[in-house]
Design a protein around this motif. Structure first.
Motif, PDB file in Angstrom:
ATOM      1  N   LEU A  16       0.827  -1.210   0.000  1.00 10.09           N
ATOM      2  CA  LEU A  16       0.000   0.000   0.000  1.00 10.09           C
ATOM      3  C   LEU A  16       0.861   1.261   0.000  1.00 10.09           C
ATOM      4  CD1 LEU A  16      -2.815  -1.043   2.491  1.00 10.09           C
ATOM      5  CD2 LEU A  16      -3.065  -0.627   0.029  1.00 10.09           C
ATOM      6  N   GLU A  17       1.915   1.271   0.798  1.00 11.28           N
ATOM      7  CA  GLU A  17       2.797   2.436   0.834  1.00 11.28           C
ATOM      8  C   GLU A  17       3.444   2.664  -0.521  1.00 11.28           C
ATOM      9  OE1 GLU A  17       5.358   1.519   4.143  1.00 11.28           O
ATOM     10  OE2 GLU A  17       4.019   2.515   5.567  1.00 11.28           O
ATOM     11  N   ALA A  18       3.863   1.594  -1.184  1.00 14.68           N
ATOM     12  CA  ALA A  18       4.471   1.718  -2.514  1.00 14.68           C
ATOM     13  C   ALA A  18       3.453   2.247  -3.521  1.00 14.68           C
ATOM     14  CB  ALA A  18       5.024   0.371  -2.970  1.00 14.68           C
ATOM     15  N   ARG A  19       2.224   1.772  -3.431  1.00 20.02           N
ATOM     16  CA  ARG A  19       1.171   2.248  -4.346  1.00 20.02           C
ATOM     17  C   ARG A  19       0.892   3.729  -4.128  1.00 20.02           C
ATOM     18  NH1 ARG A  19      -5.023   0.052  -4.835  1.00 20.02           N
ATOM     19  NH2 ARG A  19      -5.536   1.288  -6.669  1.00 20.02           N
ATOM     20  N   ILE A  20       0.821   4.136  -2.884  1.00 19.22           N
ATOM     21  CA  ILE A  20       0.591   5.553  -2.571  1.00 19.22           C
ATOM     22  C   ILE A  20       1.736   6.397  -3.119  1.00 19.22           C
ATOM     23  CG2 ILE A  20       0.483   7.232  -0.677  1.00 19.22           C
ATOM     24  CD1 ILE A  20      -1.054   5.009   0.927  1.00 19.22           C
ATOM     25  N   GLU A  21       2.964   5.941  -2.926  1.00 20.78           N
ATOM     26  CA  GLU A  21       4.139   6.661  -3.445  1.00 20.78           C
ATOM     27  C   GLU A  21       4.056   6.818  -4.960  1.00 20.78           C
ATOM     28  OE1 GLU A  21       6.952   8.233  -2.167  1.00 20.78           O
ATOM     29  OE2 GLU A  21       5.763   8.126  -0.344  1.00 20.78           O
TER      30      GLU A  21
END
Length: 101
Positions: A16-21
Motif C-alpha cells: 500500500l505504501e508503494a502504491r501511494i508513493e
C-alpha cells in the motif's frame, strides 16, 4: 499476534505504501508538494502523505493559514480569536477566499 499474520500485514502495508508513493509521484502537483514537505526536518514519506491527504489546501495557502487549519496556532482567548483574520479563525481556504472578496 502470530509471526505469519504479522508478516502478512507487513507485506500488505509495504504494498500500500508503494502504491501511494507511485500515485503521488504520478501527479506533478502532489509530487511537488511532497517534495517541499519532505524538505522539512522530521517530515518523511508517511507524514507528508498524511498531510497531503488531510490538507488538500497545502500549496494554495500561507503557512499561517496552514497552522490555523491544523489548530496549532497559539490562541489564548476568545477576544484574540475575534481579532484574527478569517483564515486564522479556522476557516477553510475557500471560506477565506470568499470572505476577502
Amino acid at each position: 499476534m502470530g509471526a505469519e499474520l504479522r508478516d502478512l500485514l507487513d507485506r500488505q502495508i509495504a504494498k500500500l505504501e508503494a502504491r501511494i508513493e507511485r500515485l503521488i509521484a504520478a501527479d506533478e502537483g502532489l509530487a511537488e508538494t511532497a517534495s517541499i514537505l519532505r524538505s522539512v526536518p522530521g517530515i518523511g514519506p508517511i507524514a507528508s502523505t498524511m498531510l497531503i491527504s488531510e490538507m488538500p489546501e497545502l500549496g494554495q495557502i500561507t503557512g499561517d493559514h496552514a497552522v490555523a487549519l491544523t489548530g496549532l496556532a497559539p490562541i489564548a482567548s476568545t477576544r484574540q480569536i475575534a481579532s484574527l483574520s478569517p483564515s486564522a479563525q479556522g476557516m477553510t481556504a475557500e471560506q477565506c477566499a470568499e470572505s476577502s472578496q
